[in-house]
Design a protein around this motif. Sequence first.
Motif, short mmCIF file in Angstrom:
data_model
loop_
_atom_site.label_atom_id
_atom_site.label_comp_id
_atom_site.label_asym_id
_atom_site.label_seq_id
_atom_site.Cartn_x
_atom_site.Cartn_y
_atom_site.Cartn_z
N ALA A 17 2.78 -1.76 -4.25
CA ALA A 17 2.58 -3.08 -3.65
C ALA A 17 3.72 -4.04 -4.00
CB ALA A 17 1.23 -3.66 -4.06
N GLU A 21 5.99 -5.92 -1.23
CA GLU A 21 6.10 -7.38 -1.25
C GLU A 21 7.56 -7.82 -1.22
OE1 GLU A 21 5.10 -11.02 -4.32
OE2 GLU A 21 3.92 -9.19 -4.46
N ILE A 43 1.34 -3.02 4.82
CA ILE A 43 0.64 -3.70 3.71
C ILE A 43 -0.82 -3.92 4.06
CG2 ILE A 43 0.47 -5.84 2.39
CD1 ILE A 43 3.56 -6.03 2.57
N SER A 46 -2.68 -0.78 3.74
CA SER A 46 -2.83 -0.35 2.34
C SER A 46 -3.87 -1.18 1.59
CB SER A 46 -1.48 -0.44 1.61
OG SER A 46 -1.16 -1.78 1.30
N GLN A 47 -4.23 -2.33 2.12
CA GLN A 47 -5.17 -3.23 1.45
C GLN A 47 -6.61 -3.05 1.91
OE1 GLN A 47 -4.21 -5.37 -1.18
NE2 GLN A 47 -2.51 -3.97 -0.93
N ASN A 52 -5.86 -6.98 -2.35
CA ASN A 52 -5.27 -7.89 -3.34
C ASN A 52 -5.16 -9.24 -2.65
OD1 ASN A 52 -3.23 -9.47 -4.59
ND2 ASN A 52 -2.41 -7.65 -5.59
N LEU A 55 -1.61 -10.77 -2.33
CA LEU A 55 -0.74 -10.06 -1.39
C LEU A 55 -1.18 -10.33 0.05
CD1 LEU A 55 1.65 -8.18 -1.03
CD2 LEU A 55 0.10 -6.24 -1.35
#
Length: 105
Positions: A17, A21, A43, A46-47, A52, A55
């Motif tokens: 991550a 970022e 992203i 992936s979340q 998060n 993020l």
Amino acid sequence: MTANAPAFLWAKDPGSAPLMEQLLKMAQAAEQIDVVRWIAEIIIESQQEKPNKRLCLLVTDVTESLELYDLAVKACMTPLQDGMVLQSLTGLIEMLHAFLAFLYK
């Protein structure tokens, strides 16, 4: 370390991550909208399991600043799908939906 270092390292650790970022921030700084869209989608995906908040908010802010409102809404809603109650996101989600509605009128 060169400017390509995060991309090189991310290739070695695609689940990182912090490296995603960094790539997102570099793409935003360079105004590379296609790269921002690409990495933001990765992203967001992936979340899905364990979001998060920080993020997701970063992705929301970056994509909103580049008028990628569809991704901003997705990123903003990702923590909500995990059951997180984020009062600060409610107004942002409504605003982004309004932008999308206006754009696709």
